[in-house]
Design an enzyme around this catalytic site. Sequence first.
Site, PDB file in Angstrom:
ATOM      1  CB  SER A  13     132.408  -0.359  53.724  1.00 31.79           C
ATOM      2  OG  SER A  13     132.807   0.523  54.144  1.00 31.79           O
ATOM      3  CG  HIS A  14     131.041   5.917  52.868  1.00 29.87           C
ATOM      4  ND1 HIS A  14     130.255   5.040  53.361  1.00 29.87           N
ATOM      5  CD2 HIS A  14     130.679   6.534  52.088  1.00 29.87           C
ATOM      6  CE1 HIS A  14     128.634   5.723  52.915  1.00 29.87           C
ATOM      7  NE2 HIS A  14     129.373   6.713  52.293  1.00 29.87           N
ATOM      8  CB  SER A  15     136.347   2.001  54.023  1.00 27.95           C
ATOM      9  OG  SER A  15     138.198   1.800  53.850  1.00 27.95           O
ATOM     10  CG  ASP A  74     129.174   1.706  55.514  1.00 25.33           C
ATOM     11  OD1 ASP A  74     128.716   2.577  54.872  1.00 25.33           O
ATOM     12  OD2 ASP A  74     130.873   1.932  55.457  1.00 25.33           O
ATOM     13  CB  SER A  77     125.983   8.510  50.571  1.00 26.19           C
ATOM     14  OG  SER A  77     127.234   7.838  50.869  1.00 26.19           O
TER      15      SER A  77
END
Length: 136
Positions: A13-15, A74, A77
Amino acid sequence: MADGQLVGIVLVSHSGPVAEAVAALAAGLAGGGATAPVAAAGGTDDGGLGTSAELISAAAARVDRGAGVAVLTDLGSAVLTVKALIAEGDELPDGTRLVDAPFVEGAVAAVVTASAGADLATVEAAATEAYTYRKI
């Protein structure tokens, strides 16, 4: 399942907190008994939003038990980062596969299916099938 080993799952995930929460949810819903190895690879190396090839590679190495590694992502990128790692050929364990599935529902399906001892193709199919889950 190769030699009694479970497929590993990596959630990108980006987070960081999102990846960790989805990993905990999926593992918790897998029930009792042996749970497939699952690792979160969220955010950047410094804790920011984004993706990190190094965190993804490290997570894949942690969950690799020789039966393959399913990677769920997610956003766009994250997909590109995983594709680049797979293309490099030596950054991820052999048998690592990028799985096209919804992040939360696919993660739960993948971890539950892998925990039951399914092979990588079956884990991928279960995660992908999550696209058809209806909410109402």
